[in-house]
Design an enzyme around this catalytic site. Structure first.
Site, mmCIF file in Angstrom:
data_model
loop_
_atom_site.group_PDB
_atom_site.id
_atom_site.type_symbol
_atom_site.label_atom_id
_atom_site.label_comp_id
_atom_site.label_asym_id
_atom_site.label_seq_id
_atom_site.Cartn_x
_atom_site.Cartn_y
_atom_site.Cartn_z
ATOM 1 N N SER A 64 0.798 -1.238 0.000
ATOM 2 C CA SER A 64 0.000 0.000 0.000
ATOM 3 C C SER A 64 0.824 1.278 0.000
ATOM 4 O O SER A 64 0.256 2.359 -0.141
ATOM 5 C CB SER A 64 -0.952 0.021 1.181
ATOM 6 N N LYS A 67 0.104 3.323 -2.875
ATOM 7 C CA LYS A 67 -1.044 4.256 -2.930
ATOM 8 C C LYS A 67 -0.574 5.710 -2.863
ATOM 9 O O LYS A 67 -1.237 6.614 -3.378
ATOM 10 C CB LYS A 67 -2.029 3.939 -1.792
ATOM 11 N N TYR A 187 -4.137 -2.103 -10.103
ATOM 12 C CA TYR A 187 -4.005 -1.988 -8.639
ATOM 13 C C TYR A 187 -3.108 -3.093 -8.081
ATOM 14 O O TYR A 187 -2.184 -2.837 -7.295
ATOM 15 C CB TYR A 187 -5.398 -2.030 -7.991
ATOM 16 N N TYR A 239 -3.750 3.254 7.992
ATOM 17 C CA TYR A 239 -4.990 2.525 8.266
ATOM 18 C C TYR A 239 -5.671 3.144 9.486
ATOM 19 O O TYR A 239 -5.631 4.350 9.666
ATOM 20 C CB TYR A 239 -4.740 1.023 8.439
ATOM 21 N N VAL A 257 1.330 -3.583 3.814
ATOM 22 C CA VAL A 257 1.343 -4.862 4.532
ATOM 23 C C VAL A 257 2.576 -5.720 4.207
ATOM 24 O O VAL A 257 2.756 -6.780 4.791
ATOM 25 C CB VAL A 257 0.042 -5.685 4.312
HETATM 26 O O1 DON Z 1 -5.151 -4.652 -1.317
HETATM 27 C C1 DON Z 1 -4.464 -5.403 -0.662
HETATM 28 O O2 DON Z 1 -4.930 -6.205 0.099
HETATM 29 C C2 DON Z 1 -2.941 -5.310 -0.748
HETATM 30 N N1 DON Z 1 -2.514 -5.445 -2.056
HETATM 31 C C3 DON Z 1 -2.446 -4.017 -0.181
HETATM 32 C C4 DON Z 1 -2.716 -3.997 1.242
HETATM 33 C C5 DON Z 1 -1.956 -2.991 2.005
HETATM 34 O O3 DON Z 1 -0.755 -2.894 2.019
HETATM 35 C C6 DON Z 1 -2.784 -2.157 2.872
HETATM 36 N N2 DON Z 1 -3.730 -1.387 2.155
HETATM 37 N N3 DON Z 1 -4.144 -0.318 2.364
#
Ligand code: DON
Length: 303
Positions: A64, A67, A187, A239, A257
């Site tokens: 993420s 993002k 994505y 988050y 993550v």
């Molecule tokens: O969308 C997902 O579950 C992962 N590709 C990214 C998750 C992550 O790092 C936290 N997302 N905001």
């Protein structure tokens, strides 16, 4: 300030804790195999000094943290119109939550939850090719070629039931202009990008330089836009633990993550920490501690 010795001290302090607590993200099979007992840290200052310690040159899945750069691309290419269908409030819910989307008619709370990143990706897909543009932006910002990890992208595509649900849900509200599959593919690929701490500290450098490219000085974002990205990182970048980050660290941060966290000390430096084991909030457990130590020892805080 002697940043190299400070980063080495932080790694030495925290190394005994590696592997003792937290969980590597297991819901993406290709991430579940990453050894937990790793810790990297790197920074780049406003005026180009660099330092790294521990596993700071080991590539990891930025997840993420992507993002942040998807949003940057969106602000660059779409300007103010990006906010027509995107909020700027913390969600207070997990990053992949569907709950708020229904009551808020498919308008995501902010660009750093999954629904928000899917919205920005969709808007980008209407004006450019998001996959090569993301790689081009990141490669330019860190001065080295950056790549997707196709195995991680495929692993996410095979198991990303929540993201498929989120994208279809937004499509049902008429909020996505492009095909759901096109948006999800871009994505998942953005999440799969592999970089190391030093590359990410460099790539985020424009956020401590009023939007100026860390090497060329080109305007990546306007000063106002860069400040707004930092504001969103502080309020929404970690988050539903953003309050805890502001309280303990006091710097705008964006986490993923994969265990990475990018932090910005405006007008001073950008920093990236990485340690794969996560706290229940989805943020790197030891990464948070490393940032807390760094902020305490340097006195850097936006407050
Ligand atoms: O969308 C997902 O579950 C992962 N590709 C990214 C998750 C992550 O790092 C936290 N997302 N905001």
């Amino acid at each position: 300030m002697q940043f190299q010795s400070l980063l080495e001290e932080i790694v030495a302090t925290l190394r005994p804790e590696l592997g003792l607590a937290g969980q590597v993200a297991s819901y993406i099979p290709a991430l579940a195999r990453v050894p937990a007992a790793q810790l990297g840290i790197a920074l780049r200052t406003f005026d180009g000094q660099e330092a790294h310690a521990g596993d700071g040159l080991t590539p990891f899945s930025i997840q993420s943290i992507s993002k942040l750069f998807t949003l940057t691309l969106g602000m660059r290419k779409l300007g103010e119109s990006l906010w027509d269908s995107l909020g700027r409030e913390p969600s207070g819910n997990p990053f992949n939550s569907l709950v708020q989307l229904e009551s808020e008619q498919g308008v995501p709370r902010n660009p750093f939850i999954n629904a928000g990143a899917l919205t920005v990706t969709d808007r980008l897909a209407s004006v450019l090719e998001p996959k090569p543009e993301m790689l081009a932006l990141l490669s330019s910002l860190c001065g080295e070629p950056v790549h997707f990890d196709e195995e991680v992208a495929a692993s996410e595509a095979a198991t990303g039931y929540r993201n498929v649900a989120l994208a279809n849900f937004m499509k049902s509200f008429g909020r996505l202009a492009n095909e759901v599959g096109t948006v999800l593919d871009a994505y998942f690929h953005a999440c799969s990008i592999r970089m190391n701490c030093l590359q990410l500290a460099r790539a985020a450098g424009f956020l401590c330089r009023d939007g100026a490219h860390p090497y060329t000085g080109e305007s990546i974002l306007t000063e106002r836009q860069a400040r707004r990205v930092n504001a969103l990182m502080l309020t929404c970048g970690t988050y539903d633990a953003a309050g805890e980050f502001a309280f303990r660290i006091g710097l705008p941060c964006k986490s993923g993550v994969g265990g990475g966290i990018v932090a910005v000390a405006p007008d001073r430096l950008t920093l990236c920490v990485w340690s794969p084991a996560l706290a229940s909030s989805g943020n790197s457990l030891i990464g948070m501690k490393a940032l807390e130590l760094f902020a305490a020892k340097t006195g850097l805080s936006i407050f």
